[in-house]
Design a protein around this motif. Structure first.
Motif, PDB file in Angstrom:
ATOM      1  N   HIS A  70      -1.875  40.484  22.927  1.00 52.03           N
ATOM      2  CA  HIS A  70      -1.410  40.305  24.362  1.00 52.03           C
ATOM      3  C   HIS A  70      -2.489  39.021  24.828  1.00 52.03           C
ATOM      4  N   ILE A 120      -4.392  36.162  27.969  1.00 52.40           N
ATOM      5  CA  ILE A 120      -5.361  37.049  29.457  1.00 52.40           C
ATOM      6  C   ILE A 120      -5.467  35.852  30.212  1.00 52.40           C
ATOM      7  N   ARG A 121      -5.293  35.086  31.668  1.00 50.58           N
ATOM      8  CA  ARG A 121      -6.039  34.875  32.395  1.00 50.58           C
ATOM      9  C   ARG A 121      -6.923  35.043  33.199  1.00 50.58           C
ATOM     10  N   GLU A 138      -4.604  29.789  28.985  1.00 47.86           N
ATOM     11  CA  GLU A 138      -3.921  30.865  28.673  1.00 47.86           C
ATOM     12  C   GLU A 138      -4.906  31.241  27.332  1.00 47.86           C
ATOM     13  N   ASP A 159     -11.833  38.511  34.694  1.00 49.39           N
ATOM     14  CA  ASP A 159     -12.725  38.363  33.576  1.00 49.39           C
ATOM     15  C   ASP A 159     -12.820  38.829  32.032  1.00 49.39           C
ATOM     16  N   TRP A 160     -11.605  38.185  32.102  1.00 48.31           N
ATOM     17  CA  TRP A 160     -11.285  38.039  30.774  1.00 48.31           C
ATOM     18  C   TRP A 160     -11.514  39.625  29.518  1.00 48.31           C
ATOM     19  N   ASP A 191     -14.728  49.214  26.603  1.00 45.55           N
ATOM     20  CA  ASP A 191     -14.017  47.641  26.536  1.00 45.55           C
ATOM     21  C   ASP A 191     -14.509  45.666  25.902  1.00 45.55           C
ATOM     22  N   ILE A 249     -10.509  42.438  27.015  1.00 44.10           N
ATOM     23  CA  ILE A 249     -10.329  42.974  26.013  1.00 44.10           C
ATOM     24  C   ILE A 249     -10.472  44.756  26.664  1.00 44.10           C
ATOM     25  N   ASP A 250      -9.356  44.739  26.981  1.00 43.41           N
ATOM     26  CA  ASP A 250      -9.170  46.349  27.386  1.00 43.41           C
ATOM     27  C   ASP A 250      -9.318  47.509  26.283  1.00 43.41           C
ATOM     28  N   TYR A 269      -6.366  48.799  24.344  1.00 45.21           N
ATOM     29  CA  TYR A 269      -6.144  47.489  23.466  1.00 45.21           C
ATOM     30  C   TYR A 269      -7.077  47.419  21.783  1.00 45.21           C
TER      31      TYR A 269
END
Length: 640
Positions: free
Chosen positions: A113, A115-116, A94, A119-120, A80, A122-123, A126
């Protein structure tokens, strides 16, 4: 391998370049909507962004930047990417994450995508949607009632297995290497090469065809890409372009390595005539990423032909002549010419020492240029090195890099240079080279090293060293000038904090810049090398002539460290003793050396043909001429 890669992306306000690895940056947004970036002791106003200020007072955010730019992601690593910040999103804010493919500008829809908070993260799912090669990830901060703020960061997406799985913090372990044997002797001519017995030789001609096999001069290929496609990875194959011809397009992305340092992949020339010219038509000539080693080039002229236009699109084309981002060893360039790119030669390692053994011999590197607007082209240099160990530049010519007076917006700035060597390189030496008319510095040797027997002319700041032990010896520096009407300069030699440095037997003469505080030779302090609290410098047997300052008779300034000075003459006076020296002819210069003066000397140096070498148009010969003029005509006389 660790599941969460601690490489951090700035996401909220703006992109800041030139940040040291792991350095903490404080971003401050004032109620007046002016954004400031604080780096150590310096604060610089960057831009005005409407609508981002906190009405209750200052909004502060602290971000750790990535260690590398571009950042790197290895597919199938299941890693990640974590966005870390010490701060907060505005209410209702966001972050929209998007990615584009650099060479096409196409979006990657599967990556996009939002994120909000939290931990913010980026998986990895993605990241795995990104294609191999160069991409840019952008983060857009969207807040109700306020303008969007966009930041972006370049990434290299690598094939599985590229990154060392046993390394936690440094991707590549490197214990300091001894320099490779130099395959040439300055002043002794060009090195001649012979193909290995098992090498395949591919011929390329502008009249050839890519449907040919290219294995003979009678059946040549037409393009560099077609020839590259036939090279065997791990072999000692050769590609030879026909002398005197013009070709369309560079190699594209290069991922192949040669067999060894002694049997590398070789790019050269066949036939009689001048260098073959490769018009890159908006792309790069040679661009590599990942792990690439054992590459040799000789006699090639790579030219960013489409960047001479005035449109913004044209200036953005052709960023690199030669570019390696990754790791590797054993790169040798001889008698090549690189001109017109944003960066003519750029080598950037993953970590310190991950690129090793770079030799550049009798090459011409000129006319790299960017643009004052980063959205168009940004900063530029003739040479840029980062995390490179054991680099030699010998008998080269570096002229007018970092700017181009014939291109609108490509003006001189303090950020652009002939040669820019980052602090995390090691054992970099520049010898017997002509270094002229840089946008700002002739040579920033931020890692320290040897600057020996070079000729510097009309750079705003000739050269400086710092960090590792350094020698600045036997150089001639003439007419250091201003960057422009506002950025006035005129600096010779600077020694920033180093372990130790020798400054000896240099001639620094005829200052042209208007800054009265700029010295011929100085020691100075800079906060980015504060890990060395003191340093030892020996300054002796230098000649400084007609290098005026606001402080009369003080063009050698020493303010920091343990400095030893002796036998330096300033305008014919030994500064340490007050004794007078009368020179044979201190007015010597280009006008008396060659018909046509400096312009003709430089024209011959930059336009030198392949395989030709005029020893009179060299740093060594001209420096000897200058040194003869500054020979004492009579013995040192009495004190004043």
């Amino acid at each position: 391998m660790h599941k969460t890669l601690a490489t951090l992306l700035m996401f909220a306000l703006l992109v800041v370049t030139g940040v040291a690895q792991g350095q903490e940056i404080t971003i401050k947004v004032t109620p007046e909507n002016t954004v400031h970036v604080t780096q150590g002791f310096e604060t610089e106003e960057v831009s005005n962004i409407d609508g981002l200020a906190d009405d209750q007072g200052d909004a502060r955010m602290t971000v750790l930047f990535p260690e590398q730019k571009p950042a790197v992601y290895e597919l199938e690593s299941e890693e990640d990417y974590l966005l870390i910040t010490d701060g907060y999103l505005p209410a209702g804010g966001e972050i929209l994450l998007q990615a584009t493919v650099d060479h096409t500008g196409d979006p990657v829809p599967a990556f996009e995508h939002v994120i909000r908070g939290g931990d913010w993260l980026i998986d990895a799912k993605y990241m795995e949607q990104l294609p191999l090669g160069e991409v840019t990830i952008s983060a857009t901060l969207r807040t109700p009632g306020r303008n969007d703020a966009v930041a972006s960061h370049p990434f290299y997406i690598l094939e599985p297995g590229v990154i060392d799985p046993d390394s936690d913090t440094d991707w590549f372990d490197w214990e300091g290497q001894t320099p490779a044997d130099t395959p040439f002797t300055p002043g002794e001519g060009f090195v001649e090469f012979e193909p290995a017995a098992d090498a395949r030789i591919y011929y390329v001609s502008a009249t050839g065809s890519d449907s040919n096999d290219g294995l003979s001069q009678a059946r040549p290929l037409r393009t560099a890409k077609a020839a590259y496609s036939k090279l065997r990875n791990g072999s000692s194959d050769w590609i030879l372009f026909k002398a005197g011809e013009v070709f369309d397009g560079g190699f594209g992305t290069w991922t192949k390595s040669g067999a060894s340092a002694e049997a590398p992949l070789h790019v050269g020339v066949y036939g009689e005539g001048d260098r073959p010219i490769i018009h890159t038509n908006g792309g790069e000539f040679w661009k590599a990423w990942g792990s690439v080693s054992n590459i040799r080039m000789e006699g090639i002229h790579a030219f960013a032909n489409k960047r001479l236009g005035t449109s913004k699109d044209q200036l953005a084309w052709g960023e690199y002549g030669v570019f390696l981002f990754g790791k590797g060893e054993n790169f040798f360039f001889q008698d090549c010419k690189f001109e017109g790119f944003k960066f003519n030669l750029a080598f950037q390692g993953y970590s310190e020492g991950s690129i090793r053994n770079l030799m550049v011999y009798r090459c011409i590197v000129n006319n790299a240029f960017g643009h004052w607007d980063h959205e168009v082209a940004g900063h530029s240099s003739g040479v840029f090195l980062k995390s490179v160990a054991n680099a030699e530049f010998v008998e080269c010519t570096f002229d007018r890099n970092g700017w181009n007076p014939q291109v609108s917006g490509a003006n001189r700035t303090k950020f652009n240079h002939n040669m820019y060597i980052q602090y995390n390189s090691d054992n970099v030496n520049v010898r017997q080279s002509i270094i002229t008319r840089g946008a700002s510095h002739g040579l920033q040797l931020r890692c320290g090293g040897d600057i020996v027997e070079n000729l510097f002319v009309r750079n705003a700041l000739a050269c400086f060293v710092q960090l590792d032990p350094s020698n600045i010896v036997d150089n001639v520096i003439i007419e250091s000038d201003d960057i422009d009407d506002k950025e006035i300069r005129g600096q010779g030699i600077t020694v920033n904090p180093t372990e130790e440095a020798l400054v000896s037997n240099n001639i620094v003469t005829r200052k042209a810049g208007r800054a009265g505080w700029m010295t011929g030779i100085q020691t100075a302090w800079t906060s980015d090398v504060s890990k060395i609290p003191t340093y030892n410098v020996s300054i002796h047997d230098n000649i400084v002539w007609n290098w005026w300052m606001n402080e009369p008779n003080l063009p050698i300034k020493t303010r920091e460290g343990n400095v030893t000075r002796y036998n330096n003459t300033i305008d014919g006076v030994v500064s340490e003793t007050g004794q007078r020296v009368v020179y044979k002819d201190p007015t010597v210069g280009f006008d008396g050396y060659i018909d046509g003066g400096f312009s003709e000397f430089l024209r011959q140096a930059v336009q030198r043909r392949r395989g030709e070498w005029n020893p009179e148009v060299s740093a060594a010969a001209f420096n000897a001429y200058m040194r003869d003029g500054f020979t004492p005509a009579v013995s040192t006389a009495q004190n004043f």
